[in-house]
Enzyme design. Sequence first.
Site, mmCIF file in Angstrom:
data_model
loop_
_atom_site.group_PDB
_atom_site.id
_atom_site.type_symbol
_atom_site.label_atom_id
_atom_site.label_comp_id
_atom_site.label_asym_id
_atom_site.label_seq_id
_atom_site.Cartn_x
_atom_site.Cartn_y
_atom_site.Cartn_z
ATOM 1 N N HIS A 192 -3.759 6.791 13.963
ATOM 2 C CA HIS A 192 -3.699 5.492 14.613
ATOM 3 C C HIS A 192 -2.414 4.755 14.278
ATOM 4 O O HIS A 192 -1.763 4.174 15.135
ATOM 5 C CB HIS A 192 -4.909 4.658 14.207
ATOM 6 N N ARG A 193 -2.044 4.800 12.993
ATOM 7 C CA ARG A 193 -0.837 4.100 12.551
ATOM 8 C C ARG A 193 0.409 4.780 13.102
ATOM 9 O O ARG A 193 1.349 4.115 13.559
ATOM 10 C CB ARG A 193 -0.793 4.040 11.027
ATOM 11 N N LYS A 216 0.505 3.609 3.015
ATOM 12 C CA LYS A 216 1.101 3.077 4.237
ATOM 13 C C LYS A 216 2.624 3.168 4.183
ATOM 14 O O LYS A 216 3.275 3.498 5.178
ATOM 15 C CB LYS A 216 0.682 1.622 4.444
ATOM 16 N N ASN A 244 0.849 -1.186 0.000
ATOM 17 C CA ASN A 244 0.000 0.000 0.000
ATOM 18 C C ASN A 244 0.886 1.238 0.000
ATOM 19 O O ASN A 244 1.623 1.498 0.946
ATOM 20 C CB ASN A 244 -0.899 -0.043 1.249
ATOM 21 N N ASP A 246 -2.255 -4.088 10.501
ATOM 22 C CA ASP A 246 -3.623 -4.214 10.012
ATOM 23 C C ASP A 246 -4.400 -3.093 10.678
ATOM 24 O O ASP A 246 -4.238 -2.833 11.874
ATOM 25 C CB ASP A 246 -4.238 -5.567 10.342
ATOM 26 N N SER A 247 -5.188 -2.425 9.902
ATOM 27 C CA SER A 247 -5.887 -1.265 10.435
ATOM 28 C C SER A 247 -7.211 -1.101 9.719
ATOM 29 O O SER A 247 -7.440 -1.672 8.656
ATOM 30 C CB SER A 247 -5.031 -0.006 10.269
#
Length: 217
Positions: free
Chosen positions: A178-179, A12, A9, A68-69
């Site tokens: 969050h990441r 990401k 991704n 994983d999100s």
Amino acid sequence: MRILVATTNAGKILELEQILGAEGIEIIGLGNLTAPEDIETGSTFAENALLKARYFHTRSGLMTIADDSGLEVAALAGAPGVYSARYAGPDASDRERTMKLLEELKDVPAERRAARFVCAAAIVWDGGERVFEDEARGVILSEPRGRNGFGYDPVFYYPPLGRTFAELRAEEKSQVSHRGRALRSLVGWLKASGLLDTAESDDRINFPTGKSSASSE
């Protein structure tokens, strides 16, 4: 030092480069390594992150990070959750997933549109494995705003900054996402554990940074 990052991704990878690169960590992409389509069989973000990290660590021999999100919406009983990337079908675009979400919420008033992004970041190495989880809380808007980011970012309004994730610059988003939070916890633990000094740095594999147009939260 070099760490394999188990994602193709592009969004990401950019976030990971910003966070890990600041610590002098060289990111190795997947290159031609691929995982089975059904690898994400877990019922939680943590389970899926570990499944991916274990698989690619075994394949490469390198210390491996995988995450994983996804998005959890209170009014939808936590959906789309672990199915965030497949919410509108396996081949749906970011826009198609977002439009499906907005359709599901079209009759839900603003005060009931609370949501959170959740990320589980897993690291697997020869001596063990760890998972770090964090979140970002916000509200789902009725229409997209902003051109940055990926996934559901254009409709995820983050109250502390008064903008959607798609309206934030990449460096702004990495500070509050969050990441970003989960990965900073992971890196902090890596530094404290001493693994940054002992991580694999040989040439068992030498993949270019794996980039593609695939995207999901």
